[in-house]
Design an enzyme around this catalytic site. Structure first.
Site, PDB file in Angstrom:
ATOM      1  N   ASP A  69      -9.934 -31.355 -29.088  1.00 53.42           N
ATOM      2  CA  ASP A  69     -10.715 -30.120 -28.933  1.00 53.42           C
ATOM      3  C   ASP A  69     -11.060 -29.556 -30.310  1.00 53.42           C
ATOM      4  O   ASP A  69     -10.952 -28.358 -30.574  1.00 53.42           O
ATOM      5  CB  ASP A  69      -9.957 -29.091 -28.089  1.00 53.42           C
ATOM      6  CG  ASP A  69     -10.907 -28.087 -27.433  1.00 53.42           C
ATOM      7  OD1 ASP A  69     -12.097 -28.398 -27.307  1.00 53.42           O
ATOM      8  OD2 ASP A  69     -10.458 -26.996 -27.052  1.00 53.42           O
TER       9      ASP A  69
ATOM     10  N   ASN B 278     -22.419 -26.477 -28.520  1.00 52.55           N
ATOM     11  CA  ASN B 278     -22.322 -25.110 -29.058  1.00 52.55           C
ATOM     12  C   ASN B 278     -22.860 -25.021 -30.479  1.00 52.55           C
ATOM     13  O   ASN B 278     -22.161 -24.670 -31.421  1.00 52.55           O
ATOM     14  CB  ASN B 278     -20.875 -24.603 -28.989  1.00 52.55           C
ATOM     15  CG  ASN B 278     -19.907 -25.485 -29.758  1.00 52.55           C
ATOM     16  OD1 ASN B 278     -20.112 -26.692 -29.866  1.00 52.55           O
ATOM     17  ND2 ASN B 278     -18.854 -24.897 -30.286  1.00 52.55           N
TER      18      ASN B 278
END
Length: 417
Positions: free
Chosen positions: A306, A96
């Site tokens: 994460d 991303n």
């Protein structure tokens, strides 16, 4: 790099020295000797630390560093520094970025930026071009360039035929396909778990059903196509059940859970703190209990921080409009120790490498030194002073954590806090 580590308790079930306190002599990045009261005839630097424990190097399967394109959030250099000081010797970086990592040249760029670092960076390529969910990216070419998996970070593949083709195509070179578990038509504009808390706060709910439908769909597709599937960051009790049943069928599926989804429930949302806005959302006590049980029985393969740095201007706004995500590398060890024993925590932090094509290196004589160093007993309150990342969106800020990370030894380098 040569160093003599004194009086370290080894936590490594694959080592013949597991659960014993030893000295470790490391020469040129290799474990030369392990034993009691080792001599130091060559006057190597000696490392003595309070209640020192060592294990195989820790692994995180899902981190975001921003570079290229979002360097103000985090650079690869500083991200890897944060990983090292948090005890991680290997991290897998999501795609991303801007541009999205969807070509072999993009993968090569990331590898070049991370070269010669103490921490190994594993690039994850996008599954679809620009992560737009329309056409498959250059999976085979990215694999040849070093991509270890393919994932449109936090973006579900809405077209089931595209996911079918991805699994079939990637199986030709044993590529690992990752599918974010959310059905957007069900989740809609939900920003928190659909439950009593969302109703009380007047926030739109994202139901557990949205995750479970997508997990069910992907498991059916995997059964039909074969291939390798990884379902990142599951968050519901039913998802654990579904994956448990799939594994009984011998499907080649793995899954992970974010540490904050193990630790927090949606009860913490009462003050609208946007650091708690994560995806998948924080759910219920029933879900966290099921996730912990899934880790204990092996249904869930991997825990991840994460780690997702977000600019302050995208967090310090109304809850509905804030971006999803929290940093988590720095708090991962201490948070897990609040839930599990030290041995189980280390087991969880060292699992998952093989799924992403990395060999585990046990702490035995003759092996490469890939080691995390820590004190499992220290307690402290996690504050901004503990954050190494450029961004400060930490979901564990203010939480009392257990265990101090000293650093790592990896790639013939020593990084100590």
């Amino acid at each position: 790099m040569n160093i003599l580590i004194k009086s370290a308790t080894i936590i490594d079930s694959s080592s013949e020295f597991h659960n014993t306190t030893q000295d470790l002599l490391i020469e040129n990045g290799t474990i030369a000797q392990i034993g009691n009261n080792l001599n130091n005839p060559k006057n190597y630097k000696e490392l003595r630390l309070e209640n020192l424990h060592v294990s195989q190097g820790w692994f995180d399967s899902s981190v975001c560093f921003g570079e290229p394109g979002y360097e103000e959030r985090e650079t690869i250099e500083n991200g890897l520094k944060a990983a090292a000081k948090s005890g991680f010797t290997t991290v897998a970086m999501n795609a991303n970025t801007n541009p999205v990592i969807d070509t072999n040249a993009d993968v090569a760029f990331v590898n070049s930026k991370a070269a010669k670092n103490a921490v190994n960076l594993l690039p994850i390529g996008a599954l679809t071009k620009t992560s737009s969910g329309t056409d498959l990216a250059e999976l085979y070419d990215m694999s040849n360039a070093g991509a270890v998996a393919f994932y449109d970070y936090k973006k579900p593949i809405t077209n089931p035929n595209l996911m079918k083709i991805a699994l079939q195509y990637a199986s030709s070179f044993r590529g690992l396909v990752c599918s974010f578990p959310q059905e957007n038509k069900i989740s809609g504009k939900g920003v928190v778990n659909e439950h009593i808390t969302s109703t009380k706060l007047g926030l739109k709910g994202n139901p557990a059903l949205a995750e479970e439908l997508q997990v069910t769909r992907d498991l059916f597709l995997l059964e039909y196509t074969g291939g390798k599937l990884h379902i990142p960051t599951i968050s519901t009790a039913k998802s654990v059940e579904l994956i448990r049943e799939a594994k009984k069928k011998k499907l080649d599926v793995s899954c992970s859970v974010a540490i904050h989804n193990l630790y927090f429930t949606d009860d913490v949302l009462a003050d609208f703190n946007t650091n708690y806005k994560v995806l998948p959302p924080l759910r219920t006590k029933e879900d966290t209990d099921a996730l912990v049980a899934g880790l204990k029985d092996g249904t869930i393969d991997i825990v991840t921080s994460d780690h997702n740095p977000i600019d302050i201007e995208f967090k310090k706004i109304e809850f509905d409009h804030a971006d999803y995500g929290s940093i988590g590398l720095e708090s991962a060890f201490g948070a897990l120790q609040n839930i599990f024993t030290t041995k189980k925590t280390i087991d969880l932090l060292t699992k998952g490498k093989s799924r992403f094509g990395v060999e585990n290196t046990s702490i035995n004589t003759g092996n490469k030194a890939d080691i995390s160093l820590f004190n499992p007993e220290t307690k402290y309150t996690f504050t901004r002073e503990n954050i190494q990342s450029r961004s400060k969106n930490a979901i564990f800020e203010g939480v009392t954590l257990k265990g101090k990370v000293y650093g790592i030894i990896s790639n013939n380098k020593v990084i100590i806090n």
